[in-house]
Scaffold this motif. Structure first.
Motif, PDB file in Angstrom:
ATOM      1  N   TYR A 247      77.115  76.501  60.474  1.00 47.86           N
ATOM      2  CA  TYR A 247      76.637  77.811  61.334  1.00 47.86           C
ATOM      3  C   TYR A 247      77.843  79.079  61.442  1.00 47.86           C
ATOM      4  O   TYR A 247      78.947  79.420  61.363  1.00 47.86           O
ATOM      5  CB  TYR A 247      77.434  76.955  63.057  1.00 47.86           C
ATOM      6  CG  TYR A 247      78.022  76.356  63.515  1.00 47.86           C
ATOM      7  CD1 TYR A 247      79.211  76.533  63.942  1.00 47.86           C
ATOM      8  CD2 TYR A 247      78.975  75.271  62.004  1.00 47.86           C
ATOM      9  CE1 TYR A 247      80.255  76.033  64.021  1.00 47.86           C
ATOM     10  CE2 TYR A 247      80.138  74.349  62.150  1.00 47.86           C
ATOM     11  CZ  TYR A 247      80.791  75.151  62.742  1.00 47.86           C
ATOM     12  OH  TYR A 247      82.173  74.273  63.286  1.00 47.86           O
ATOM     13  N   THR A 248      77.836  79.785  62.644  1.00 53.18           N
ATOM     14  CA  THR A 248      78.201  81.113  63.538  1.00 53.18           C
ATOM     15  C   THR A 248      79.398  79.934  64.132  1.00 53.18           C
ATOM     16  O   THR A 248      79.433  80.090  65.249  1.00 53.18           O
ATOM     17  CB  THR A 248      77.208  81.759  64.240  1.00 53.18           C
ATOM     18  OG1 THR A 248      76.389  82.283  63.048  1.00 53.18           O
ATOM     19  CG2 THR A 248      77.891  82.763  63.938  1.00 53.18           C
ATOM     20  N   THR A 250      82.709  80.373  66.723  1.00 53.52           N
ATOM     21  CA  THR A 250      82.658  81.773  67.678  1.00 53.52           C
ATOM     22  C   THR A 250      83.855  83.126  67.386  1.00 53.52           C
ATOM     23  O   THR A 250      83.805  84.157  67.763  1.00 53.52           O
ATOM     24  CB  THR A 250      83.455  81.356  68.904  1.00 53.52           C
ATOM     25  OG1 THR A 250      84.255  80.583  68.660  1.00 53.52           O
ATOM     26  CG2 THR A 250      82.156  79.987  69.738  1.00 53.52           C
ATOM     27  N   PHE A 284      75.391  89.861  64.052  1.00 51.97           N
ATOM     28  CA  PHE A 284      75.024  88.786  65.427  1.00 51.97           C
ATOM     29  C   PHE A 284      74.856  89.329  66.374  1.00 51.97           C
ATOM     30  O   PHE A 284      75.322  89.434  67.962  1.00 51.97           O
ATOM     31  CB  PHE A 284      77.631  88.423  65.342  1.00 51.97           C
ATOM     32  CG  PHE A 284      78.418  88.112  64.073  1.00 51.97           C
ATOM     33  CD1 PHE A 284      77.629  87.188  63.812  1.00 51.97           C
ATOM     34  CD2 PHE A 284      78.828  89.233  63.738  1.00 51.97           C
ATOM     35  CE1 PHE A 284      78.738  86.594  62.690  1.00 51.97           C
ATOM     36  CE2 PHE A 284      79.476  88.950  63.340  1.00 51.97           C
ATOM     37  CZ  PHE A 284      79.334  87.720  62.313  1.00 51.97           C
ATOM     38  N   PRO A 285      73.166  88.957  66.398  1.00 52.03           N
ATOM     39  CA  PRO A 285      72.664  90.070  67.270  1.00 52.03           C
ATOM     40  C   PRO A 285      72.609  88.931  68.256  1.00 52.03           C
ATOM     41  O   PRO A 285      72.476  89.621  69.641  1.00 52.03           O
ATOM     42  CB  PRO A 285      70.895  90.061  66.910  1.00 52.03           C
ATOM     43  CG  PRO A 285      71.067  88.911  65.596  1.00 52.03           C
ATOM     44  CD  PRO A 285      72.633  89.235  65.001  1.00 52.03           C
ATOM     45  N   ASP A 286      72.771  87.604  68.191  1.00 50.98           N
ATOM     46  CA  ASP A 286      73.179  86.396  69.956  1.00 50.98           C
ATOM     47  C   ASP A 286      74.432  87.014  69.868  1.00 50.98           C
ATOM     48  O   ASP A 286      74.276  86.068  70.896  1.00 50.98           O
ATOM     49  CB  ASP A 286      72.018  85.217  69.059  1.00 50.98           C
ATOM     50  CG  ASP A 286      71.447  85.224  68.591  1.00 50.98           C
ATOM     51  OD1 ASP A 286      70.548  85.961  68.912  1.00 50.98           O
ATOM     52  OD2 ASP A 286      70.536  84.800  67.553  1.00 50.98           O
ATOM     53  N   SER A 287      75.572  87.468  69.165  1.00 51.96           N
ATOM     54  CA  SER A 287      76.961  87.739  69.770  1.00 51.96           C
ATOM     55  C   SER A 287      76.722  87.413  71.912  1.00 51.96           C
ATOM     56  O   SER A 287      76.270  88.596  72.228  1.00 51.96           O
ATOM     57  CB  SER A 287      78.101  87.956  69.402  1.00 51.96           C
ATOM     58  OG  SER A 287      78.796  88.138  69.963  1.00 51.96           O
ATOM     59  N   ILE A 288      77.883  87.572  72.366  1.00 46.93           N
ATOM     60  CA  ILE A 288      78.288  87.972  73.730  1.00 46.93           C
ATOM     61  C   ILE A 288      78.712  88.929  73.415  1.00 46.93           C
ATOM     62  O   ILE A 288      79.654  89.739  74.846  1.00 46.93           O
ATOM     63  CB  ILE A 288      78.552  86.831  74.405  1.00 46.93           C
ATOM     64  CG1 ILE A 288      80.196  86.410  73.409  1.00 46.93           C
ATOM     65  CG2 ILE A 288      77.972  85.759  75.002  1.00 46.93           C
ATOM     66  CD1 ILE A 288      80.618  85.604  74.966  1.00 46.93           C
ATOM     67  N   HIS A 290      78.223  92.094  72.415  1.00 41.28           N
ATOM     68  CA  HIS A 290      77.724  93.187  72.183  1.00 41.28           C
ATOM     69  C   HIS A 290      77.586  94.149  73.257  1.00 41.28           C
ATOM     70  O   HIS A 290      78.789  95.651  73.088  1.00 41.28           O
ATOM     71  CB  HIS A 290      76.170  92.937  71.919  1.00 41.28           C
ATOM     72  CG  HIS A 290      75.549  92.221  70.627  1.00 41.28           C
ATOM     73  ND1 HIS A 290      74.291  92.300  71.384  1.00 41.28           N
ATOM     74  CD2 HIS A 290      75.997  91.363  69.935  1.00 41.28           C
ATOM     75  CE1 HIS A 290      73.669  91.758  69.732  1.00 41.28           C
ATOM     76  NE2 HIS A 290      75.160  91.351  69.292  1.00 41.28           N
TER      77      HIS A 290
END
Length: 341
Positions: A247-248, A250, A284-288, A290
């Protein structure tokens, strides 16, 4: 005030038994209105009438919290230790032992009894957050007094007993933290490298933290390119891992953002920094992160004198994000540096 009521979600299934339910509801009402004596008695009655072990445990646990608030510590500890000794293990077992240890250590000045319970928790619940918190409190007195050697010796003795448990990672991370507190930079580096080597991704939950800390130390020691290579290897491991359950973590988007910052702040290679900031979004398109990456990218170009480029990026941040600290900062910079357009 009592100890913080952590880990107190609703019971996992509907409670049973009319007498138990009536007493439990009465206890909750009394507690809500601050009637501690009545609440304690009602929880005891709810426990006595419980038809299931899970309901009895919940009533007893909540009663223990009231006893702590009443400063009836001996009774609270006795109840919590009894609850923690019931088998099979239930959802309140580890928490009861942990709360008993906290009361013994912080309210009753009985650290040796507390240490025994902390060590029991670490043995029986090494993959639970309670194990990590118990480790912290078990070693706190040594750290607080500056007796780093004793803390490290304890951790060195504990580590081989933990095998593949999550707590093993925590032991090494805590050891590295203590070594840094003791100004043993070389020792801390060796311990962090051990985490990376012996507890790798995806199983090791401190792996990314250890790499990030090593990279930070590389920069502090004047080796920014070493830090970048270290962080890039982390990201390559993530992208190349096909193990089931990977998994990615944090720390991975943050590693990409850190690479961009190193190019900007240490190497002053703004073109490469720009590319690395944009990779935060692509990788990381879902990262907070961005909005952070885009805001910092825009400010970088503003501060390099490329007003139009920087302002365009910052305006996009304001338009694309409705809330958030970077969005507020971007709006302020647009107002101040971009004519408020």
């Amino acid at each position: 005030m009592g100890l913080p009521l952590m880990g107190c979600p609703p019971t996992l299934s509907q409670q049973r038994g009319e007498e138990h339910l009536d007493a439990f509801a009465a206890a909750e009402r009394h507690l809500h209105h601050g009637r501690l004596d009545e609440a304690e008695q009602a929880y005891a009655e709810a426990s006595a009438h419980a038809e299931r072990r899970i309901d009895r445990d919940e009533a007893d646990y909540r009663r223990s919290r009231v006893l702590i608030d009443q400063e009836r510590y001996d009774e609270a500890v006795a109840l919590l230790i009894d609850l923690g000794g019931r088998r099979p293990v239930s959802r309140r077992t580890g928490r009861a032992l942990y709360d008993a240890a906290r009361v013994l250590n912080e309210r009753m000045n009985q650290p040796e009894r507390a240490f025994e319970l902390y060590e029991q928790i670490m043995r029986e619940f090494p993959d639970d957050g309670l194990g990590t918190r118990s480790l912290f409190f078990r070693t706190f007195a040594w750290r607080d007094s500056g007796n780093y050697a004793a803390a490290i010796a304890y951790l060195d003795e504990l580590y081989p007993t933990l095998g593949e448990a999550d707590l093993a990672d925590d032991v090494l991370k805590l050891k590295a933290d203590i070594q840094l507190e003791a100004d043993d930079r070389a020792g801390a580096r060796a311990t962090l490298e051990q985490i990376v080597r012996d507890h790798p991704y995806p199983q090791g939950h401190r792996w990314d933290e250890a790499i990030a800390k090593l990279a930070e130390m590389d920069v502090e020691d004047g080796h920014p390119l070493v830090a970048i290579r270290r962080l890039e290897r982390m990201l390559e491991r993530f992208e190349n891992t096909t193990i089931i359950g990977s998994y990615t973590q944090t720390g991975m988007p943050l590693a990409q953002l850190t690479i961009a910052r190193i190019y900007r702040d240490e190497l002053h290679d703004y073109s490469e920094a720009d590319s690395q900031f944009r990779r935060v979004v692509r990788r990381f398109p879902d990262s907070i992160l961005h909005d952070d990456a885009r805001y910092e990218r825009g400010v970088m170009w503003l501060e390099q004198g490329e007003r139009e480029r920087g302002c365009d990026i910052l305006r996009d941040v304001v338009e694309d994000f409705e809330v958030g600290h970077p969005r507020r900062l971007a709006a302020a910079r647009v107002e101040a540096d971009c004519g408020g357009e």
